[in-house]
Design a protein around this motif. Structure first.
Motif, PDB file in Angstrom:
ATOM      1  N   ALA A   1      21.791   9.612 -16.377  1.00  0.00           N
ATOM      2  CA  ALA A   1      22.055  10.492 -15.236  1.00  0.00           C
ATOM      3  C   ALA A   1      20.935  10.352 -14.206  1.00  0.00           C
ATOM      4  CB  ALA A   1      22.181  11.939 -15.707  1.00  0.00           C
ATOM      5  N   LEU A   2      19.707  10.249 -14.703  1.00  0.00           N
ATOM      6  CA  LEU A   2      18.569  10.038 -13.792  1.00  0.00           C
ATOM      7  C   LEU A   2      18.741   8.720 -13.038  1.00  0.00           C
ATOM      8  CD1 LEU A   2      15.636  10.611 -12.752  1.00  0.00           C
ATOM      9  CD2 LEU A   2      14.851   9.263 -14.723  1.00  0.00           C
ATOM     10  N   TYR A   3      19.036   7.662 -13.772  1.00  0.00           N
ATOM     11  CA  TYR A   3      19.146   6.345 -13.133  1.00  0.00           C
ATOM     12  C   TYR A   3      20.243   6.382 -12.059  1.00  0.00           C
ATOM     13  CZ  TYR A   3      16.778   4.973 -17.539  1.00  0.00           C
ATOM     14  OH  TYR A   3      15.935   4.887 -18.615  1.00  0.00           O
ATOM     15  N   ARG A   4      21.344   7.053 -12.369  1.00  0.00           N
ATOM     16  CA  ARG A   4      22.447   7.087 -11.395  1.00  0.00           C
ATOM     17  C   ARG A   4      22.085   7.917 -10.157  1.00  0.00           C
ATOM     18  NH1 ARG A   4      26.651   9.352 -13.865  1.00  0.00           N
ATOM     19  NH2 ARG A   4      25.886   9.254 -16.004  1.00  0.00           N
ATOM     20  N   SER A   5      21.170   8.876 -10.343  1.00  0.00           N
ATOM     21  CA  SER A   5      20.763   9.712  -9.201  1.00  0.00           C
ATOM     22  C   SER A   5      19.940   8.918  -8.182  1.00  0.00           C
ATOM     23  CB  SER A   5      19.950  10.919  -9.687  1.00  0.00           C
ATOM     24  OG  SER A   5      18.623  10.522 -10.004  1.00  0.00           O
ATOM     25  N   TRP A   6      19.515   7.731  -8.548  1.00  0.00           N
ATOM     26  CA  TRP A   6      18.673   6.938  -7.648  1.00  0.00           C
ATOM     27  C   TRP A   6      19.446   6.275  -6.520  1.00  0.00           C
ATOM     28  CZ3 TRP A   6      15.880   4.050 -12.190  1.00  0.00           C
ATOM     29  CH2 TRP A   6      14.923   4.900 -12.755  1.00  0.00           C
ATOM     30  N   GLU A   7      20.759   6.357  -6.547  1.00  0.00           N
ATOM     31  CA  GLU A   7      21.544   5.712  -5.495  1.00  0.00           C
ATOM     32  C   GLU A   7      21.013   6.128  -4.120  1.00  0.00           C
ATOM     33  OE1 GLU A   7      25.854   5.898  -6.303  1.00  0.00           O
ATOM     34  OE2 GLU A   7      26.071   5.387  -4.155  1.00  0.00           O
ATOM     35  N   LYS A   8      20.654   7.407  -4.006  1.00  0.00           N
ATOM     36  CA  LYS A   8      20.146   7.949  -2.737  1.00  0.00           C
ATOM     37  C   LYS A   8      18.797   7.340  -2.343  1.00  0.00           C
ATOM     38  CE  LYS A   8      17.743  11.817  -4.948  1.00  0.00           C
ATOM     39  NZ  LYS A   8      17.687  11.146  -6.265  1.00  0.00           N
ATOM     40  N   ASP A   9      18.083   6.797  -3.312  1.00  0.00           N
ATOM     41  CA  ASP A   9      16.748   6.258  -3.042  1.00  0.00           C
ATOM     42  C   ASP A   9      16.758   4.780  -2.670  1.00  0.00           C
ATOM     43  OD1 ASP A   9      15.356   8.692  -3.671  1.00  0.00           O
ATOM     44  OD2 ASP A   9      15.732   8.290  -5.791  1.00  0.00           O
ATOM     45  N   ALA A  10      17.925   4.162  -2.733  1.00  0.00           N
ATOM     46  CA  ALA A  10      17.999   2.725  -2.421  1.00  0.00           C
ATOM     47  C   ALA A  10      17.607   2.506  -0.963  1.00  0.00           C
ATOM     48  CB  ALA A  10      19.403   2.202  -2.681  1.00  0.00           C
ATOM     49  N   GLN A  11      16.779   1.497  -0.714  1.00  0.00           N
ATOM     50  CA  GLN A  11      16.320   1.217   0.650  1.00  0.00           C
ATOM     51  C   GLN A  11      16.492  -0.256   0.984  1.00  0.00           C
ATOM     52  OE1 GLN A  11      12.210   2.455   1.245  1.00  0.00           O
ATOM     53  NE2 GLN A  11      12.527   4.111  -0.225  1.00  0.00           N
ATOM     54  N   ALA A  12      16.948  -0.498   2.213  1.00  0.00           N
ATOM     55  CA  ALA A  12      17.047  -1.870   2.691  1.00  0.00           C
ATOM     56  C   ALA A  12      16.605  -1.906   4.138  1.00  0.00           C
ATOM     57  CB  ALA A  12      18.475  -2.380   2.568  1.00  0.00           C
TER      58      ALA A  12
ATOM     59  N   VAL B   1       0.843  -1.200   0.000  1.00  0.00           N
ATOM     60  CA  VAL B   1       0.000   0.000   0.000  1.00  0.00           C
ATOM     61  C   VAL B   1       0.885   1.259   0.000  1.00  0.00           C
ATOM     62  CG1 VAL B   1      -1.509   1.374   1.508  1.00  0.00           C
ATOM     63  CG2 VAL B   1      -2.062  -1.011   1.024  1.00  0.00           C
ATOM     64  N   ASP B   2       1.824   1.306   0.942  1.00  0.00           N
ATOM     65  CA  ASP B   2       2.655   2.503   1.074  1.00  0.00           C
ATOM     66  C   ASP B   2       3.516   2.726  -0.168  1.00  0.00           C
ATOM     67  OD1 ASP B   2       1.538   2.731   3.565  1.00  0.00           O
ATOM     68  OD2 ASP B   2       3.228   1.796   4.616  1.00  0.00           O
ATOM     69  N   MET B   3       4.027   1.635  -0.703  1.00  0.00           N
ATOM     70  CA  MET B   3       4.878   1.747  -1.897  1.00  0.00           C
ATOM     71  C   MET B   3       4.083   2.221  -3.105  1.00  0.00           C
ATOM     72  SD  MET B   3       7.180  -1.666  -1.601  1.00  0.00           S
ATOM     73  CE  MET B   3       8.659  -1.735  -0.577  1.00  0.00           C
ATOM     74  N   THR B   4       2.874   1.679  -3.254  1.00  0.00           N
ATOM     75  CA  THR B   4       2.035   2.080  -4.388  1.00  0.00           C
ATOM     76  C   THR B   4       1.707   3.570  -4.284  1.00  0.00           C
ATOM     77  OG1 THR B   4       1.069  -0.130  -4.447  1.00  0.00           O
ATOM     78  CG2 THR B   4      -0.119   1.598  -5.618  1.00  0.00           C
ATOM     79  N   TYR B   5       1.386   3.999  -3.088  1.00  0.00           N
ATOM     80  CA  TYR B   5       1.034   5.407  -2.864  1.00  0.00           C
ATOM     81  C   TYR B   5       2.202   6.314  -3.260  1.00  0.00           C
ATOM     82  CZ  TYR B   5      -1.351   9.246  -0.382  1.00  0.00           C
ATOM     83  OH  TYR B   5      -1.995  10.409  -0.046  1.00  0.00           O
ATOM     84  N   ARG B   6       3.396   5.939  -2.800  1.00  0.00           N
ATOM     85  CA  ARG B   6       4.577   6.756  -3.089  1.00  0.00           C
ATOM     86  C   ARG B   6       5.065   6.597  -4.528  1.00  0.00           C
ATOM     87  NH1 ARG B   6       6.877   4.713   1.516  1.00  0.00           N
ATOM     88  NH2 ARG B   6       8.439   3.694   0.237  1.00  0.00           N
ATOM     89  N   ALA B   7       4.780   5.451  -5.128  1.00  0.00           N
ATOM     90  CA  ALA B   7       5.281   5.172  -6.481  1.00  0.00           C
ATOM     91  C   ALA B   7       4.865   6.272  -7.460  1.00  0.00           C
ATOM     92  CB  ALA B   7       4.766   3.817  -6.958  1.00  0.00           C
ATOM     93  N   PHE B   8       3.643   6.783  -7.276  1.00  0.00           N
ATOM     94  CA  PHE B   8       3.170   7.835  -8.190  1.00  0.00           C
ATOM     95  C   PHE B   8       3.992   9.114  -8.042  1.00  0.00           C
ATOM     96  CE2 PHE B   8      -0.400   4.931  -8.167  1.00  0.00           C
ATOM     97  CZ  PHE B   8      -0.803   4.941  -9.494  1.00  0.00           C
ATOM     98  N   ASP B   9       4.428   9.392  -6.816  1.00  0.00           N
ATOM     99  CA  ASP B   9       5.279  10.575  -6.607  1.00  0.00           C
ATOM    100  C   ASP B   9       6.632  10.392  -7.295  1.00  0.00           C
ATOM    101  OD1 ASP B   9       3.345  11.812  -5.082  1.00  0.00           O
ATOM    102  OD2 ASP B   9       4.106  10.996  -3.195  1.00  0.00           O
ATOM    103  N   TYR B  10       7.215   9.212  -7.132  1.00  0.00           N
ATOM    104  CA  TYR B  10       8.495   8.937  -7.802  1.00  0.00           C
ATOM    105  C   TYR B  10       8.332   9.009  -9.318  1.00  0.00           C
ATOM    106  CZ  TYR B  10      10.769   7.381  -3.454  1.00  0.00           C
ATOM    107  OH  TYR B  10      11.330   7.322  -2.209  1.00  0.00           O
ATOM    108  N   ALA B  11       7.242   8.437  -9.820  1.00  0.00           N
ATOM    109  CA  ALA B  11       7.009   8.446 -11.265  1.00  0.00           C
ATOM    110  C   ALA B  11       6.933   9.882 -11.785  1.00  0.00           C
ATOM    111  CB  ALA B  11       5.728   7.684 -11.603  1.00  0.00           C
ATOM    112  N   ASP B  12       6.204  10.727 -11.055  1.00  0.00           N
ATOM    113  CA  ASP B  12       6.064  12.122 -11.477  1.00  0.00           C
ATOM    114  C   ASP B  12       7.381  12.875 -11.309  1.00  0.00           C
ATOM    115  OD1 ASP B  12       3.474  11.741 -12.182  1.00  0.00           O
ATOM    116  OD2 ASP B  12       2.579  12.835 -10.505  1.00  0.00           O
ATOM    117  N   ARG B  13       8.074  12.614 -10.204  1.00  0.00           N
ATOM    118  CA  ARG B  13       9.351  13.287  -9.964  1.00  0.00           C
ATOM    119  C   ARG B  13      10.315  13.045 -11.125  1.00  0.00           C
ATOM    120  NH1 ARG B  13      13.517  10.846  -5.663  1.00  0.00           N
ATOM    121  NH2 ARG B  13      13.825   9.467  -7.456  1.00  0.00           N
TER     122      ARG B  13
END
Ligand SMILES: Cc1ncc(C[n+]2csc(CCOP(=O)(O)OP(=O)(O)O)c2C)c(N)n1
Ligand code: SF4
Ligand SMILES: [Mg+2]
Lengths: 359, 245
Positions: free
Chosen positions: A234-245, A147-159
């Motif tokens: 460049a966009l793909y490489r900027s995602w390093e900060k978004d990695a979550q574990a 649920v939480d991921m789906t909700y946020r996914a739209f923000d990431y997609a738009d970002r």
């Protein structure tokens, strides 16, 4: 916020509606039939659009069209259906169209089996279509997380103006759990999100060649095509900060399980059992599988850790290849696998950890 | 002297056409541009281009456009129109695109009565990829993948999309025109206008099938291709209104 008891597929659909998704197109396939069914009931209540596409191919292309108009849009499917969507996903990535899709993965290859599996890992994280594009890929291990991921996914997609994938599986989809649903975006917020995309959305513009909307899933000029790919890179490489574990009891662990999604949830319960028995086990769960949280593997104390145990519902193993990149040969990696629709068993994980401890 | 004819503003001035000499794609996109301008819809229109020579003008059309994966234009247009009903959404597709790889999307959009306009360029061949057989290729007509010509026993018969869609209940307007004579060019323009007006009136699915030539892949000059249309194509694809509701 109300706590409700919901099935994973329906909870994902409701989360999307609450995130402002107002267009869904999909085609029936087990184990995610409740997603289109839920949207069919729900969309009319919020002035949204539901279309049952004539195929997965048509559905993803309807989403490509709807998202090109600036509307938050989604599709979902399960493994074979996701394969059919791959050309459309590639078009969205090429044209930088934000959209969200979910894969409630099942056994494969081929028509495979309708039971849960994690056999689409490479497809999800490495090559979801032609051309080497990438997407952020979230791997929920509970219905709440889906649920939480789906909700946020739209923000990431738009970002990012890029597709985002929720890589779930048949367990997450068909399981019922209590969830807290996120807040419903207001009509004003949804209108503002659409308006923010007005400059590029294909809704019609004043006659002005330079500022027309030109949705381009390709380029005439190879020089421009390379530039576009460099911008995407460049966009793909900027995602390093978004990695979550999620790192669970890793500090003093002698065996660390590496896993994701439903397997990781089962592995976590194995860690609890092992700890109660005095076995120093830990878990690294990839929450995002792209970007992959490689850094979590740098925080391991390799003086203590005897081995990493890769736990996934895929034979041959796939997730393990990213684990290898993270571990960088600092300790051995073993596997605990199942496939074809068989769900990972805690007993198998316990046995695999004990074997490492004894060996 | 009074200027009574100018180029449509929907085509960018400083760009060079990508079409071969004698190709009617350019005639049709000019007609579409003129109709959009005359209807006062330039700032409210979005074109969905198929894959094929139909995409060759994307660089110089001055209004909003997108490109659909090969064959999927009717699905993309469905999403666009449903998501933003105020935009005039039309697809522009060739015969390979609309009637072969995209047959399911075309039939299904027509069957749902999607409120979109479809402009279908039937040139009897795959133009862009170099003259392979299309679903509309005539019996006996040579194609690079049918070197002895289309053989009914092996390849089946040319597909008549207007007549096929006429089996469905939902479509509002199905018409076949050509651009081989000035009179037919004018009729094509009026058919396009009607297909667009139907959409503005919320009538649902309209398709204008335009029988055109592909001099390059037919292996003839532009004038000979006009004769070929008249003598061979039109007897197989008779012009006229097939459905008007
Ligand atoms: C999925 C996919 N398959 C094949 C192609 C190659 N392709 C490009 S255009 C085309 C045929 C176009 O023919 P038609 O639709 O008749 O258009 P025309 O060029 O004749 O106007 C093909 C097969 C493609 N781009 N994508
Ligand atoms: S190949 Fe045929 S359809 Fe394509 S531009 Fe040339 S004449 Fe027109
Ligand atoms: Mg053609």
């Amino acid at each position: 916020m109300a706590r409700v008891f919901m099935k994973g597929t329906e909870a994902v659909a409701e989360a999307a509606v609450r995130a402002g998704c107002r267009f869904f197109a999909g085609y029936p396939i087990t184990p995610q039939n409740e997603v289109p069914e839920y949207f069919a009931r729900r969309m009319p209540e919020v002035d949204g659009v539901f279309v049952q596409g004539e195929s997965e191919v048509a559905s993803i292309n309807m989403v490509y069209g709807a998202a090109s108009m600036g509307v938050r849009s989604m599709t979902s499917s399960s493994s074979p259906g996701i394969s059919l969507k791959s050309e459309g996903i590639s078009y969205c990535a090429a044209a930088r169209i934000p959209m969200v899709y979910a894969n409630f993965a099942r056994g494969g290859p081929g028509v495979g089996s309708i039971q849960p599996a994690q056999q689409d890992y490479f497809q999800a994280t490495k090559a979801s279509g032609n051309g080497g594009f990438q997407m952020m890929v979230f791997a929920p291990s509970t219905v709440q997380e889906a649920v939480d991921m789906t909700y946020r996914a739209f923000d990431y997609a738009d970002r990012d103006r890029n597709p985002v994938l929720i890589l779930a599986d048949g367990v997450i989809g068909t399981m019922m759990e209590p969830v807290e649903l996120p807040e419903m975006k207001s009509d004003e917020e949804i209108a503002a999100m659409k308006a923010a995309k007005g400059s590029w959305a294909c809704v019609g513009h004043e006659l002005d060649y330079a500022h027309r909307s030109w949705i381009q899933p390709g380029q005439w000029s190879t020089a421009r095509m390379q530039e576009v790919n460099e911008e995407a890179d460049a966009l793909y490489r900027s995602w390093e900060k978004d990695a979550q574990a999620e790192e669970y009891m890793v500090g003093d662990a002698e065996v660390i399980i590496a896993s994701y999604g439903i397997s990781a949830r089962i592995a976590k319960s194995a860690v609890n059992v092992l700890r109660a028995q005095g076995v120093k086990a830990g878990l690294i769960r990839a929450v995002t599988v792209n970007p992959f949280p490689y850094k979590a593997f740098d925080r391991i104390n390799y003086d203590k850790c005897k081995a990493i145990l890769d736990v996934e519902m895929s034979i041959p193993a796939q997730f393990v290849e990213d684990v290898k990149v993270g571990v960088k040969e600092r300790c051995p990696i073993k596997t605990c696998l199942c496939s074809g629709g068989n769900i990972m068993s805690r007993e198998a994980v316990l046995a695999a950890v004990k074997k490492i401890m004894e060996g | 002297m009074e200027k009574i004819y100018t180029r449509t503003k929907t085509i960018q001035e400083d760009k060079v056409s990508g079409f071969c000499p004698g190709c009617m794609h350019s005639t049709v996109i000019k007609l579409i541009g003129e109709v959009i301008e005359e209807m006062g819809m330039v700032d409210k229109t979005a074109a969905v281009l198929g894959i094929g020579c139909c995409g060759l003008h994307m660089d110089y059309m001055a209004y909003d456009n997108t490109t659909a994966p090969h064959g999927r234009a009717c699905a993309v247009a469905t999403g666009m129109k449903r998501a933003n009903p105020n935009t005039l959404v039309y697809t522009y597709q060739g015969d390979g695109d609309l009637a072969s790889i995209g047959l399911a999307e075309t039939m299904s959009a027509a069957n749902r009565g999607e409120n979109i306009s479809v402009i279908f360029i039937n040139n009897g061949i795959y133009g862009m990829t170099g003259g392979q057989m299309a679903p509309t290729t005539l019996i006996g007509m040579k194609a690079s993948t049918a070197p002895k010509g289309r053989i009914a026993e092996e390849h089946g018969y040319p597909m008549h999309m207007c007549e096929i869609l006429n089996q469905l209940t939902a479509p509002a307007y199905l018409v076949r025109t050509s651009c081989n004579t000035p009179a037919n060019v004018n009729k094509t323009k009026e058919a396009i206008r009607k297909a667009f007006q139907n959409q503005l009136d919320g009538k649902g699915f309209s398709m204008v099938e335009i029988v055109t030539g592909c001099p390059t892949n037919w292996g003839m000059d532009a004038l000979a291709s006009l004769d070929y249309i008249e003598e061979k194509m039109l007897p197989e694809f008779p012009l006229g209104v097939i459905r008007d509701r």
